[in-house]
Design a protein around this motif. Structure first.
Motif, PDB file in Angstrom:
ATOM      1  N   ALA A   1       0.831  -1.207   0.000  1.00  0.00           N
ATOM      2  CA  ALA A   1       0.000   0.000   0.000  1.00  0.00           C
ATOM      3  C   ALA A   1       0.869   1.261   0.000  1.00  0.00           C
ATOM      4  CB  ALA A   1      -0.935  -0.001   1.205  1.00  0.00           C
ATOM      5  N   LEU A   2       1.921   1.265   0.792  1.00  0.00           N
ATOM      6  CA  LEU A   2       2.801   2.429   0.850  1.00  0.00           C
ATOM      7  C   LEU A   2       3.575   2.612  -0.452  1.00  0.00           C
ATOM      8  CD1 LEU A   2       3.989   2.024   4.532  1.00  0.00           C
ATOM      9  CD2 LEU A   2       2.593   3.902   3.619  1.00  0.00           C
ATOM     10  N   LYS A   3       3.901   1.513  -1.106  1.00  0.00           N
ATOM     11  CA  LYS A   3       4.562   1.604  -2.410  1.00  0.00           C
ATOM     12  C   LYS A   3       3.604   2.207  -3.435  1.00  0.00           C
ATOM     13  CE  LYS A   3       7.268  -1.175  -5.620  1.00  0.00           C
ATOM     14  NZ  LYS A   3       7.801  -2.500  -5.913  1.00  0.00           N
TER      15      LYS A   3
ATOM     16  N   ARG B   1       9.292  13.351  -5.616  1.00  0.00           N
ATOM     17  CA  ARG B   1      10.321  14.401  -5.590  1.00  0.00           C
ATOM     18  C   ARG B   1      11.434  14.049  -4.605  1.00  0.00           C
ATOM     19  NH1 ARG B   1       5.697  17.370  -6.002  1.00  0.00           N
ATOM     20  NH2 ARG B   1       5.611  17.792  -3.766  1.00  0.00           N
ATOM     21  N   THR B   2      11.083  13.525  -3.450  1.00  0.00           N
ATOM     22  CA  THR B   2      12.082  13.136  -2.455  1.00  0.00           C
ATOM     23  C   THR B   2      12.983  12.035  -3.007  1.00  0.00           C
ATOM     24  OG1 THR B   2      10.597  13.724  -0.649  1.00  0.00           O
ATOM     25  CG2 THR B   2      12.405  12.220  -0.116  1.00  0.00           C
ATOM     26  N   GLN B   3      12.391  11.064  -3.679  1.00  0.00           N
ATOM     27  CA  GLN B   3      13.191   9.982  -4.236  1.00  0.00           C
ATOM     28  C   GLN B   3      14.108  10.479  -5.349  1.00  0.00           C
ATOM     29  OE1 GLN B   3      10.182   7.058  -5.197  1.00  0.00           O
ATOM     30  NE2 GLN B   3      10.335   6.104  -3.180  1.00  0.00           N
TER      31      GLN B   3
ATOM     32  N   VAL C   1      18.188  10.300  -5.386  1.00  0.00           N
ATOM     33  CA  VAL C   1      18.947   9.689  -6.478  1.00  0.00           C
ATOM     34  C   VAL C   1      19.984  10.678  -7.009  1.00  0.00           C
ATOM     35  CG1 VAL C   1      18.770   8.846  -8.863  1.00  0.00           C
ATOM     36  CG2 VAL C   1      17.189   8.009  -7.116  1.00  0.00           C
ATOM     37  N   MET C   2      19.597  11.951  -7.137  1.00  0.00           N
ATOM     38  CA  MET C   2      20.567  12.968  -7.585  1.00  0.00           C
ATOM     39  C   MET C   2      21.700  13.106  -6.569  1.00  0.00           C
ATOM     40  SD  MET C   2      18.351  15.980  -9.456  1.00  0.00           S
ATOM     41  CE  MET C   2      17.414  16.414  -8.022  1.00  0.00           C
ATOM     42  N   GLY C   3      21.373  13.074  -5.282  1.00  0.00           N
ATOM     43  CA  GLY C   3      22.405  13.158  -4.250  1.00  0.00           C
ATOM     44  C   GLY C   3      23.369  11.992  -4.309  1.00  0.00           C
ATOM     45  N   VAL C   4      22.825  10.794  -4.512  1.00  0.00           N
ATOM     46  CA  VAL C   4      23.677   9.611  -4.617  1.00  0.00           C
ATOM     47  C   VAL C   4      24.557   9.720  -5.862  1.00  0.00           C
ATOM     48  CG1 VAL C   4      23.652   7.112  -5.035  1.00  0.00           C
ATOM     49  CG2 VAL C   4      22.153   8.101  -3.293  1.00  0.00           C
TER      50      VAL C   4
ATOM     51  N   LEU D   1      16.915   5.143   2.565  1.00  0.00           N
ATOM     52  CA  LEU D   1      15.723   5.674   1.912  1.00  0.00           C
ATOM     53  C   LEU D   1      14.949   4.630   1.130  1.00  0.00           C
ATOM     54  CD1 LEU D   1      14.209   8.334   1.628  1.00  0.00           C
ATOM     55  CD2 LEU D   1      15.452   8.728  -0.478  1.00  0.00           C
ATOM     56  N   PHE D   2      15.632   3.703   0.489  1.00  0.00           N
ATOM     57  CA  PHE D   2      14.948   2.775  -0.399  1.00  0.00           C
ATOM     58  C   PHE D   2      14.779   1.370   0.173  1.00  0.00           C
ATOM     59  CE2 PHE D   2      16.739   6.040  -3.170  1.00  0.00           C
ATOM     60  CZ  PHE D   2      15.587   6.459  -3.806  1.00  0.00           C
ATOM     61  N   VAL D   3      15.448   1.053   1.257  1.00  0.00           N
ATOM     62  CA  VAL D   3      15.311  -0.282   1.854  1.00  0.00           C
ATOM     63  C   VAL D   3      14.758  -0.187   3.271  1.00  0.00           C
ATOM     64  CG1 VAL D   3      16.539  -2.383   2.523  1.00  0.00           C
ATOM     65  CG2 VAL D   3      17.217  -1.170   0.446  1.00  0.00           C
ATOM     66  N   LEU D   4      15.468   0.488   4.134  1.00  0.00           N
ATOM     67  CA  LEU D   4      15.109   0.513   5.553  1.00  0.00           C
ATOM     68  C   LEU D   4      13.860   1.350   5.838  1.00  0.00           C
ATOM     69  CD1 LEU D   4      16.067  -0.716   8.165  1.00  0.00           C
ATOM     70  CD2 LEU D   4      17.517   1.265   8.530  1.00  0.00           C
ATOM     71  N   GLN D   5      13.755   2.535   5.253  1.00  0.00           N
ATOM     72  CA  GLN D   5      12.625   3.419   5.535  1.00  0.00           C
ATOM     73  C   GLN D   5      11.277   2.789   5.146  1.00  0.00           C
ATOM     74  OE1 GLN D   5      10.690   5.411   3.149  1.00  0.00           O
ATOM     75  NE2 GLN D   5       9.514   6.361   4.779  1.00  0.00           N
TER      76      GLN D   5
END
Length: 178
Positions: A27-29, A40-42, A46-49, A81-85
């Motif tokens: 549901a959250l996905k 936008r956060t994602q 990605v730009m930061g990484v 951000l992409f696994v733990l959160q």
């Protein structure tokens, strides 16, 4: 007997279920795909990484030692951000929802009624004008730009054969599928 994918006026679909972490993860996905803020956060992450990886690759291209700190920070951002959160958020939602025990839901032409030991909530179609379908759930989503509210309806909770198709037909008749 043949399952029907369409329902007629006055019909309804009932569900009985216990919510699981996997229900909330899906549901959250689905919510993240619908929410501009999450997207936008994602993108920002990605730009930061990419910048951190670039900071490490540039010295390497010059024959110097790569900036290990930048690589580690980029990896940490990805993991957080992409696994733990998402896992932690689904876990927290499940923890809160499990306090209310078993859920019952009814989807009809007026909207969706969800009840449990904590009470009952009636959602008309304007309160949840969108829905998304995941492999195991139907997720009702609020219409605000951040998609701040969601209602999770696990498909396994449908009581009648063909009920998932009936629920989908009711939702398609009244709200927009994302």
């Amino acid at each position: 007997m043949e399952d029907r994918a369409e329902t007629t006026a006055g019909e309804y679909v009932e569900l009985e279920y216990q919510l699981t972490r996997e229900d909330f993860r899906q549901a959250l996905k689905a919510r993240a795909k619908a929410s501009g803020r999450v997207q936008r956060t994602q993108r920002f992450a990605v730009m930061g990484v990419a910048l951190l990886a670039g900071a490490s690759v540039v010295p390497l291209a010059k024959g110097e030692a790569p900036d290990v700190r930048s690589l580690m920070m980029g990896g940490l951002i990805v993991v957080l951000l992409f696994v733990l959160q998402p896992w932690l958020t689904a876990r927290q939602f499940h923890k809160l929802a499990s306090r209310n025990g078993a859920y019952r839901a009814r989807i009809d032409d007026c909207g969706v009624t969800v009840s449990n030991t904590g009470g009952s909530n009636q959602l008309n179609w304007t309160a949840a004008p969108h829905y998304a379908e995941t492999p195991d759930t139907l997720v009702l989503l609020s219409g605000d730009k951040n998609v701040s509210c969601l209602t999770v309806l696990p498909k396994r909770g449908v009581q009648e054969p063909g009920g998932v198709d009936g629920a989908r037909a009711l939702l398609d008749r009244h709200i927009h599928r994302l």
